[in-house]
Design a protein around this motif. Structure first.
Motif, PDB file in Angstrom:
ATOM      1  N   GLY A  55       9.935   7.583  -0.063  1.00 41.19           N
ATOM      2  CA  GLY A  55      11.227   8.256  -0.083  1.00 41.19           C
ATOM      3  C   GLY A  55      11.414   9.252   1.043  1.00 41.19           C
ATOM      4  O   GLY A  55      12.418   9.970   1.063  1.00 41.19           O
ATOM      5  N   ASP A  56      10.470   9.287   2.000  1.00 42.62           N
ATOM      6  CA  ASP A  56      10.579  10.300   3.041  1.00 42.62           C
ATOM      7  C   ASP A  56      11.526   9.913   4.164  1.00 42.62           C
ATOM      8  O   ASP A  56      11.934  10.771   4.967  1.00 42.62           O
ATOM      9  CB  ASP A  56       9.191  10.625   3.617  1.00 42.62           C
ATOM     10  CG  ASP A  56       8.515   9.403   4.234  1.00 42.62           C
ATOM     11  OD1 ASP A  56       7.480   9.579   4.899  1.00 42.62           O
ATOM     12  OD2 ASP A  56       9.023   8.290   4.052  1.00 42.62           O
ATOM     13  N   THR A  57      11.889   8.636   4.235  1.00 47.40           N
ATOM     14  CA  THR A  57      12.803   8.178   5.276  1.00 47.40           C
ATOM     15  C   THR A  57      13.863   7.271   4.669  1.00 47.40           C
ATOM     16  O   THR A  57      13.550   6.419   3.835  1.00 47.40           O
ATOM     17  CB  THR A  57      12.050   7.400   6.371  1.00 47.40           C
ATOM     18  OG1 THR A  57      11.013   8.234   6.915  1.00 47.40           O
ATOM     19  CG2 THR A  57      12.991   7.002   7.497  1.00 47.40           C
ATOM     20  N   SER A  58      15.093   7.463   5.106  1.00 47.08           N
ATOM     21  CA  SER A  58      16.186   6.609   4.650  1.00 47.08           C
ATOM     22  C   SER A  58      17.049   6.194   5.832  1.00 47.08           C
ATOM     23  O   SER A  58      17.045   6.860   6.879  1.00 47.08           O
ATOM     24  CB  SER A  58      17.024   7.323   3.585  1.00 47.08           C
ATOM     25  OG  SER A  58      17.490   8.568   4.060  1.00 47.08           O
ATOM     26  N   TYR A  59      17.740   5.093   5.661  1.00 48.94           N
ATOM     27  CA  TYR A  59      18.578   4.530   6.705  1.00 48.94           C
ATOM     28  C   TYR A  59      19.944   4.221   6.104  1.00 48.94           C
ATOM     29  O   TYR A  59      20.019   3.822   4.939  1.00 48.94           O
ATOM     30  CB  TYR A  59      17.952   3.240   7.251  1.00 48.94           C
ATOM     31  CG  TYR A  59      16.525   3.402   7.715  1.00 48.94           C
ATOM     32  CD1 TYR A  59      15.451   3.186   6.852  1.00 48.94           C
ATOM     33  CD2 TYR A  59      16.247   3.785   9.025  1.00 48.94           C
ATOM     34  CE1 TYR A  59      14.144   3.340   7.283  1.00 48.94           C
ATOM     35  CE2 TYR A  59      14.939   3.937   9.452  1.00 48.94           C
ATOM     36  CZ  TYR A  59      13.894   3.717   8.574  1.00 48.94           C
ATOM     37  OH  TYR A  59      12.594   3.879   9.004  1.00 48.94           O
TER      38      TYR A  59
END
Length: 128
Positions: A55-59
């Protein structure tokens, strides 16, 4: 193998909000990057947003950036899509998807072929 079940769709007026949920079966949910796609009538399925395992990166697709937020709760085996400032053009069936593999490239998450498991979809209708 993982099974995905979306919920939270419905009818909302333009400018309103909805939160979609996608519940996953199995004990390995935290190993799957997750994505949301949508398909409007007569159009191809399109990428909306994705989130990495932790969950540390989203696009985000440009069309929803700043209005939609993806999040996940690995303890609950659930991924969420908070949709604010909804527009009539957001009307579509929304699908969640799980990918077996993670990749550092944003372009990987935009492709439906990167995902291995899909939910049945939930309808979102935004009235003007």
């Amino acid at each position: 193998q993982v099974q995905l079940v979306e919920s939270g769709g419905g009818l909302v007026q333009a400018g309103g909000s909805l939160r979609l949920s996608c519940a996953a079966s199995g004990r390995t949910f935290n190993t799957y990057p997750m994505g949301w796609f949508r398909q409007a009538p007569g159009k191809d399925r399109e990428f909306v947003t994705a989130i990495t395992r932790s969950g540390d990166t989203s696009y985000y697709a440009d069309s929803v950036k700043g209005r939609f937020t993806i999040s996940r709760d690995n303890a609950k085996n659930t991924v969420y899509l908070q949709m604010n400032s909804l527009k009539p053009e957001d009307t579509a069936i929304y699908y969640c998807a799980a990918a077996k593999f993670q990749n550092p490239s944003r372009s990987y998450y935009l492709k439906s072929q990167s995902y291995d498991f899909w939910g049945q979809g939930t309808q979102v209708t935004v009235s003007s």
